[in-house]
Design an enzyme around this catalytic site. Structure first.
Site, PDB file in Angstrom:
ATOM      1  N   VAL A  12       0.824  -1.222   0.000  1.00 39.99           N
ATOM      2  CA  VAL A  12       0.000   0.000   0.000  1.00 39.99           C
ATOM      3  C   VAL A  12       0.847   1.256   0.000  1.00 39.99           C
ATOM      4  O   VAL A  12       0.332   2.356   0.120  1.00 39.99           O
ATOM      5  CB  VAL A  12      -0.975   0.036   1.197  1.00 39.99           C
ATOM      6  CG1 VAL A  12      -1.966  -1.109   1.125  1.00 39.99           C
ATOM      7  CG2 VAL A  12      -0.241   0.043   2.510  1.00 39.99           C
ATOM      8  N   LEU A  14       3.715   3.971   1.448  1.00 40.43           N
ATOM      9  CA  LEU A  14       4.012   4.523   2.776  1.00 40.43           C
ATOM     10  C   LEU A  14       2.760   5.177   3.362  1.00 40.43           C
ATOM     11  O   LEU A  14       2.672   6.388   3.499  1.00 40.43           O
ATOM     12  CB  LEU A  14       5.172   5.516   2.687  1.00 40.43           C
ATOM     13  CG  LEU A  14       6.502   4.928   2.226  1.00 40.43           C
ATOM     14  CD1 LEU A  14       7.577   5.997   2.228  1.00 40.43           C
ATOM     15  CD2 LEU A  14       6.913   3.758   3.105  1.00 40.43           C
ATOM     16  N   HIS A  15       1.796   4.332   3.680  1.00 41.93           N
ATOM     17  CA  HIS A  15       0.549   4.811   4.273  1.00 41.93           C
ATOM     18  C   HIS A  15       0.518   4.445   5.752  1.00 41.93           C
ATOM     19  O   HIS A  15       1.555   4.161   6.334  1.00 41.93           O
ATOM     20  CB  HIS A  15      -0.638   4.268   3.486  1.00 41.93           C
ATOM     21  CG  HIS A  15      -0.689   4.826   2.099  1.00 41.93           C
ATOM     22  ND1 HIS A  15      -1.050   6.128   1.840  1.00 41.93           N
ATOM     23  CD2 HIS A  15      -0.363   4.282   0.905  1.00 41.93           C
ATOM     24  CE1 HIS A  15      -0.973   6.362   0.535  1.00 41.93           C
ATOM     25  NE2 HIS A  15      -0.550   5.249  -0.053  1.00 41.93           N
ATOM     26  N   ALA A  16      -0.636   4.437   6.362  1.00 41.25           N
ATOM     27  CA  ALA A  16      -0.794   4.393   7.820  1.00 41.25           C
ATOM     28  C   ALA A  16       0.093   3.382   8.558  1.00 41.25           C
ATOM     29  O   ALA A  16       0.920   3.771   9.381  1.00 41.25           O
ATOM     30  CB  ALA A  16      -2.250   4.172   8.180  1.00 41.25           C
TER      31      ALA A  16
END
Length: 85
Positions: A12, A14-16
């Site tokens: 995904v 560099l998300h949450a």
């Protein structure tokens, strides 16, 4: 200043979750590390919100830099991993 160019490994980007894991690791280091898109100013790697503002997706290239080569390598290694697993 040590610098390492790496490819984002998380599916995904560099998300949450990946950003939080990277920020936590960077916060535990004794030196400052930044992450940025090539040609742009980096952001503080100890801030998950700032990491997410990069909008770096899976397969994108980012530059990790800092004052200490070991710290740069620690964060660069995390960026290359799939932290979603």
């Amino acid at each position: 200043m040590p610098n390492r160019t790496v490819t984002v490994g998380s599916a995904v980007g560099l998300h949450a979750r990946p950003a939080a894991l990277i920020a936590e690791a960077a916060g535990d280091l004794d030196s400052e590390v930044s992450i940025g898109l090539p040609g742009e100013e980096g952001v503080d790697a100890s801030s998950s919100l700032l990491i997410m503002t990069l909008g770096a997706g899976n397969g994108d290239t980012v530059e990790v830099s800092g004052d200490d080569e070991a710290a740069v390598n620690t964060i660069a290694d995390l960026v290359e991993k799939d932290l979603d697993a």
